[in-house]
Design an enzyme around this catalytic site. Structure first.
Site, PDB file in Angstrom:
ATOM      1  N   ASP A   1       0.870  -1.162   0.000  1.00  0.00           N
ATOM      2  CA  ASP A   1       0.000   0.000   0.000  1.00  0.00           C
ATOM      3  C   ASP A   1       0.918   1.227   0.000  1.00  0.00           C
ATOM      4  O   ASP A   1       2.104   1.121   0.330  1.00  0.00           O
ATOM      5  CB  ASP A   1      -0.881  -0.035   1.249  1.00  0.00           C
ATOM      6  CG  ASP A   1      -1.627   1.249   1.479  1.00  0.00           C
ATOM      7  OD1 ASP A   1      -2.312   1.709   0.557  1.00  0.00           O
ATOM      8  OD2 ASP A   1      -1.521   1.808   2.593  1.00  0.00           O
TER       9      ASP A   1
ATOM     10  N   ASP B   1      -0.209   5.117   0.905  1.00  0.00           N
ATOM     11  CA  ASP B   1      -0.452   6.132   1.921  1.00  0.00           C
ATOM     12  C   ASP B   1      -0.396   5.542   3.328  1.00  0.00           C
ATOM     13  O   ASP B   1      -1.073   4.551   3.631  1.00  0.00           O
ATOM     14  CB  ASP B   1      -1.812   6.787   1.697  1.00  0.00           C
ATOM     15  CG  ASP B   1      -1.854   7.615   0.425  1.00  0.00           C
ATOM     16  OD1 ASP B   1      -2.626   8.577   0.390  1.00  0.00           O
ATOM     17  OD2 ASP B   1      -1.114   7.310  -0.531  1.00  0.00           O
TER      18      ASP B   1
ATOM     19  N   ARG C   1     -14.677  12.183  -1.007  1.00  0.00           N
ATOM     20  CA  ARG C   1     -13.469  12.945  -0.705  1.00  0.00           C
ATOM     21  C   ARG C   1     -12.942  13.669  -1.943  1.00  0.00           C
ATOM     22  O   ARG C   1     -12.561  14.842  -1.872  1.00  0.00           O
ATOM     23  CB  ARG C   1     -12.394  12.025  -0.119  1.00  0.00           C
ATOM     24  CG  ARG C   1     -12.678  11.614   1.323  1.00  0.00           C
ATOM     25  CD  ARG C   1     -11.679  10.628   1.835  1.00  0.00           C
ATOM     26  NE  ARG C   1     -11.938   9.280   1.347  1.00  0.00           N
ATOM     27  CZ  ARG C   1     -11.084   8.272   1.435  1.00  0.00           C
ATOM     28  NH1 ARG C   1      -9.886   8.452   1.946  1.00  0.00           N
ATOM     29  NH2 ARG C   1     -11.417   7.073   0.993  1.00  0.00           N
TER      30      ARG C   1
ATOM     31  N   SER D   1      -2.633   1.135  -4.638  1.00  0.00           N
ATOM     32  CA  SER D   1      -3.052   2.226  -3.776  1.00  0.00           C
ATOM     33  C   SER D   1      -4.449   2.715  -4.112  1.00  0.00           C
ATOM     34  O   SER D   1      -4.824   2.812  -5.282  1.00  0.00           O
ATOM     35  CB  SER D   1      -2.056   3.393  -3.916  1.00  0.00           C
ATOM     36  OG  SER D   1      -2.491   4.529  -3.203  1.00  0.00           O
TER      37      SER D   1
ATOM     38  N   ASP E   1      -1.879  -0.875   5.918  1.00  0.00           N
ATOM     39  CA  ASP E   1      -2.230  -0.323   7.227  1.00  0.00           C
ATOM     40  C   ASP E   1      -3.731  -0.169   7.449  1.00  0.00           C
ATOM     41  O   ASP E   1      -4.170  -0.003   8.582  1.00  0.00           O
ATOM     42  CB  ASP E   1      -1.577   1.046   7.406  1.00  0.00           C
ATOM     43  CG  ASP E   1      -2.252   2.125   6.574  1.00  0.00           C
ATOM     44  OD1 ASP E   1      -2.816   3.066   7.149  1.00  0.00           O
ATOM     45  OD2 ASP E   1      -2.220   2.029   5.336  1.00  0.00           O
TER      46      ASP E   1
ATOM     47  N   ASN F   1      -8.880  -1.367   3.686  1.00  0.00           N
ATOM     48  CA  ASN F   1      -8.921  -1.713   2.262  1.00  0.00           C
ATOM     49  C   ASN F   1      -7.699  -2.500   1.815  1.00  0.00           C
ATOM     50  O   ASN F   1      -7.611  -2.913   0.663  1.00  0.00           O
ATOM     51  CB  ASN F   1      -9.105  -0.458   1.394  1.00  0.00           C
ATOM     52  CG  ASN F   1      -7.900   0.461   1.421  1.00  0.00           C
ATOM     53  OD1 ASN F   1      -7.167   0.517   2.405  1.00  0.00           O
ATOM     54  ND2 ASN F   1      -7.709   1.207   0.351  1.00  0.00           N
TER      55      ASN F   1
END
Length: 246
Positions: A37, A39, A83, A127, A199, A202
């Site tokens: 991942d 971010d 978002r 991502s 983290d 998803n």
């Protein structure tokens, strides 16, 4: 007591490093792929939150991000659309400023990627973020392949929408899982030979099909389900568990 037992005991007692469901150490060369991942895993920020800061909407966007990463918003695609809609009017120049001034690799990221590459593993970046950033991280770390989302822009200004791609609309947890499995198929390897590191909620779908799942400073639900949880220190702490020996 054997050396392996001594090593396993040392890992089991290492602060901020939790292993469950297997006896460490493993050999890095037994794996052929590592998927990251981006971010809050490879990098220190949530890019969508920092882009929103340029529009004066960081708090609103960050609250949605946090709920999505905890798994409280089950429809990730809808949460991302909400978002991104709030990013309307932000310029590409603002995104470049985020990259230049706020984005940093997390500790140990470059070292772990380099060690995996030296051991012959292919590298994959998947991502729920955006190609503006994943392309730059790909080039910076020499990552083999990526999958992420495209922000629509007109005349250097974000429209608040994303662009559909050949593989689909949004890279969510299910798409991360599909990309990991497709990459394994393309490489002619079994998913058990893959490592998946993330983290947030998803990331769980791809972590669930990989041979080794790694949570990095993760949300509680992710830590609980991962085979390795790095709760203190850098990403390269994985090398305490997956050793470089032949």
């Amino acid at each position: 007591m054997t050396t392996t037992s001594n090593t396993a005991d040392a890992i089991a007692q290492a602060p901020g490093l939790v292993c469950q469901g297997f006896v460490p150490p493993l050999k890095l060369r037994d794996f052929k792929l590592i998927a990251f991942d981006m971010d809050s895993t490879l990098i220190n920020i949530e890019c969508v939150d920092e882009i929103a800061d340029a529009a004066g909407r960081k708090a609103e966007v960050a609250s949605i991000t946090e709920a999505a990463m905890r798994g409280e918003i089950t429809d990730y695609k809808e949460s991302l659309r909400r978002r991104v809609a709030l990013l309307k009017g932000v310029t590409v120049a603002h995104m470049q400023q985020v990259y230049d001034e706020r984005l940093q690799l997390n500790p140990g990221a470059a070292e772990l990627v380099a060690a995996c590459q030296a051991a012959g593993l292919k590298t994959l970046l998947v991502s729920g973020g955006f190609t503006f950033f994943t392309d730059r991280i790909r080039d910076r770390l020499k990552i083999d392949s990526t999958r992420s989302n495209v922000l629509e822009e007109q005349d250097g200004v974000l429209t608040g929408r994303m662009v559909d791609q050949a593989w689909g609309d949004i890279c969510d947890g299910d798409e991360k899982r599909k990309m990991l499995l497709q990459t394994c198929a393309d490489l002619g390897i079994d998913p058990s030979q893959a490592i998946a590191m993330g983290d947030g909620a998803n990331d769980l779908p791809m972590m669930g099909v990989a041979g080794l799942s790694v949570a990095y400073h993760a949300k509680p639900a992710v830590r609980e389900k991962a085979m390795v949880a790095i709760n203190a220190g850098g990403l390269d702490r994985l090398l305490e568990v997956v050793r470089l020996e032949p």
